[in-house]
Scaffold this motif. Structure first.
Motif, short mmCIF file in Angstrom:
data_model
loop_
_atom_site.label_atom_id
_atom_site.label_comp_id
_atom_site.label_asym_id
_atom_site.label_seq_id
_atom_site.Cartn_x
_atom_site.Cartn_y
_atom_site.Cartn_z
N VAL A 1 42.80 35.95 45.89
CA VAL A 1 42.49 36.81 44.75
C VAL A 1 41.33 36.25 43.95
O VAL A 1 40.37 36.95 43.62
N THR B 1 38.72 39.58 43.41
CA THR B 1 38.12 39.87 42.11
C THR B 1 36.73 40.48 42.26
O THR B 1 36.20 41.08 41.31
N VAL C 1 45.48 41.71 41.08
CA VAL C 1 44.54 40.67 40.63
C VAL C 1 45.14 39.83 39.52
O VAL C 1 44.85 38.64 39.39
#
Length: 366
Positions: free
Chosen positions: A32, A37, A245
């Motif tokens: 992540v 991201t 996220v």
């Protein structure tokens, strides 16, 4: 097994993957932080960049280690950087403390959340398992890391297939990207550069390489072998983007969606094994460095010193674990990334490859 094609070509990649996976990679947090991201499509491109860089640097490093007979990081960087070799050791020990702290935090949390066991039991279990493997020596470590990597591949394949059958697929359309997504090239380079610092934990396996072709092939294969579990995990998370996220442990969120207690327990056991793999590989690199010093003085490293080193390093890292998994990955990893680019990645791809060209195909430095 280790003297045949598997040990010469595949084993280095499996050991590399074993050490790379660490606590954050195993739980999905690193995936992540460095890839998702950026957005779904950019994240995949960044992962491709990481794979290419891993293969290139592993190939150069593996051949450098084989050609000059340098299978621990102290002798490797004395050959590569000369008097400045200690710069890598400073960075490596800082990284080691950070990674062991991540492992301790992840192990404690994992047993606490999955089995309702005390946090300290997870930390203690990791210490005992790593200490035992380190004491067992290189051959046992090779077998353990290679075997568990194959178990990991099978587990992630099941996880990926099952999760996508439940979620109904994912989207890579530009509309799904975040507006402020960063550069996928920089993202891929950052992740690759930081994790390439674990190569010293793989060098001991290069003793099986018989030729330049063996070393280069093993290095090229190490990139794809190392990234495949992360790639499967990434695809598994995509249907839950962008909400995932914000998750501290994405794997836990995905396992909840499957609603299978048996698979959840099995997956956590596999992840616990990956924490042991990473801790063992990185500490073994320190032990090999210490053993090389004993060898230079005509002595053998006492066997008891190996688990003692592991115990001291793990205890020193427990205090860092209190900073939390997300903070450790986001802040600590980013700081060290650029240092490893300067002291390892750039030198081995420039000066290192130049030294290889100047040396004969089987030359060993004196």
């Amino acid at each position: 097994m280790h003297k045949g094609w598997f040990g010469r070509l595949i084993l280095p990649g499996l050991v590399f993957q074993s050490v790379v996976i660490a606590g954050g990679y195993g739980t999905g947090r690193e995936i992540v932080e460095f890839f998702l991201t950026l957005g779904p499509a950019r994240g995949l491109l960044a992962m491709l960049v990481s794979t290419i860089v891993w293969s290139a640097v592993c190939a150069a490093s593996f051949e450098f280690a084989r050609r000059f007979d340098r299978f621990d990081y102290r002798s490797f960087f004395r050959e590569l950087l000369g008097p400045a070799w200690w710069l890598f050791e400073v960075c490596y020990l800082a990284q080691l403390g950070l990674v062991l702290a991540v492992i301790a935090a992840a192990a404690g949390s994992m047993l606490q959340q999955t089995f309702q066991l005390p946090y300290a039991l997870g930390v203690g279990g990791i210490m005992l398992a790593v200490g035992w493997l380190v004491f067992a020596g290189s051959r046992a470590i090779e077998r353990a890391l290679a075997t568990w990597s194959l178990v990991l591949y099978a587990t992630y394949a099941v996880f990926f297939t099952w999760s996508l059958s439940r979620s109904g697929g994912f989207s890579l359309t530009p509309a799904a990207e975040t507006a402020d997504a960063g550069s996928w090239i920089i993202g891929g380079l950052r992740y690759a550069a930081y994790n390439l610092a674990v190569i010293p934990a793989v060098l001991f396996v290069l003793r099986h390489a018989r030729s330049r072709r063996d070393a280069l092939t093993a290095g090229i294969l190490a990139g794809p072998i190392g990234i495949v579990p992360g790639f499967l995990f990434y695809l598994t998370m995509l249907p839950h983007y962008p909400a995932i996220v914000e998750s501290t442990a994405p794997a836990a969120l995905l396992l909840e969606r499957l609603d299978s207690r048996v698979f959840t327990v099995f997956f956590q056991v596999v992840l616990f094994g990956t924490l042991i793999e990473t801790g063992t590989g990185m500490i073994h690199a320190v032990n090999e460095r210490i053993a090389n010093v004993f060898t230079e003085h005509g002595r053998s490293m006492p066997r008891g010193l190996r688990p003692a080193t592991a115990t001291v390093l793990l205890l020193a890292a427990v205090g860092l674990a209190s900073f939390g998994l997300v903070a450790l990955i986001a802040k600590g990893y980013g700081t060290l990334t650029w240092l490893f680019l300067v002291v390892f990645v750039i030198p081995v791809l420039t000066w290192g490859t130049l030294k290889l060209r100047r040396a004969g195909p089987n030359a060993v430095s004196t």
